[in-house]
Design a protein around this motif. Sequence first.
Motif, mmCIF file in Angstrom:
data_model
loop_
_atom_site.group_PDB
_atom_site.id
_atom_site.type_symbol
_atom_site.label_atom_id
_atom_site.label_comp_id
_atom_site.label_asym_id
_atom_site.label_seq_id
_atom_site.Cartn_x
_atom_site.Cartn_y
_atom_site.Cartn_z
ATOM 1 N N THR A 14 19.391 -25.693 -10.206
ATOM 2 C CA THR A 14 20.263 -24.987 -11.136
ATOM 3 C C THR A 14 19.386 -24.404 -12.232
ATOM 4 O OG1 THR A 14 22.105 -26.493 -10.713
ATOM 5 C CG2 THR A 14 22.216 -25.162 -12.715
ATOM 6 N N GLY A 15 19.506 -23.089 -12.436
ATOM 7 C CA GLY A 15 18.708 -22.437 -13.454
ATOM 8 C C GLY A 15 19.281 -22.630 -14.844
ATOM 9 N N ASN A 30 20.483 -20.460 -16.578
ATOM 10 C CA ASN A 30 21.710 -19.664 -16.647
ATOM 11 C C ASN A 30 22.841 -20.311 -15.854
ATOM 12 O OD1 ASN A 30 20.824 -19.300 -14.078
ATOM 13 N ND2 ASN A 30 20.574 -17.088 -14.215
ATOM 14 N N LEU A 31 22.603 -21.525 -15.348
ATOM 15 C CA LEU A 31 23.568 -22.336 -14.599
ATOM 16 C C LEU A 31 23.907 -21.734 -13.247
ATOM 17 C CD1 LEU A 31 25.958 -23.591 -17.423
ATOM 18 C CD2 LEU A 31 23.818 -24.576 -16.564
ATOM 19 N N LYS A 32 23.061 -20.826 -12.763
ATOM 20 C CA LYS A 32 23.223 -20.302 -11.414
ATOM 21 C C LYS A 32 22.381 -21.137 -10.464
ATOM 22 C CE LYS A 32 24.204 -15.487 -12.666
ATOM 23 N NZ LYS A 32 23.786 -14.064 -12.514
ATOM 24 N N GLY A 33 22.761 -21.142 -9.176
ATOM 25 C CA GLY A 33 22.029 -21.891 -8.174
ATOM 26 C C GLY A 33 20.876 -21.093 -7.587
ATOM 27 N N TYR A 34 19.788 -21.763 -7.312
ATOM 28 C CA TYR A 34 18.602 -21.119 -6.758
ATOM 29 C C TYR A 34 18.009 -22.002 -5.660
ATOM 30 C CZ TYR A 34 18.800 -18.086 -10.827
ATOM 31 O OH TYR A 34 19.216 -17.190 -11.777
#
Length: 120
Positions: free
Chosen positions: A100-101, A103-107
């Motif tokens: 989780t970045g 920015n709370l996005k998944g990677y």
Amino acid sequence: QVQLVESGGGLVQPGGSLRLSCAASGSIFRINAMGWYRQAPGKERELVAVITNGGSTNYADSVKGRFSISRGNAKNTVYLQMNSLKPEDTAVYYCNAAATGWNLKGYDYWGQGTQVTVSS
């Protein structure tokens, strides 16, 4: 960004053992799970084993009872102990981190791969 560096591949005889290591570095909010995938010539990349932050594990049926995945105390290192190796385990093994970045996005992050060859 997360960088993954693998080590431990090589040539081993059938029935032998190898231990793969993968170390993660960089700045990320959280690594949620780490795992190993493999890709044999002419085949698609497949999951070998994965371990979550909570310690839950999942294995491909083909490696159950022979391979064991674990994480280091700092949770930024993952290991794959491979025993009773078979020629069909020959492949390039890739380390993966699901994160989780900030920015709370998944990677998804991948290592460069390490060759494992099982042959007599």
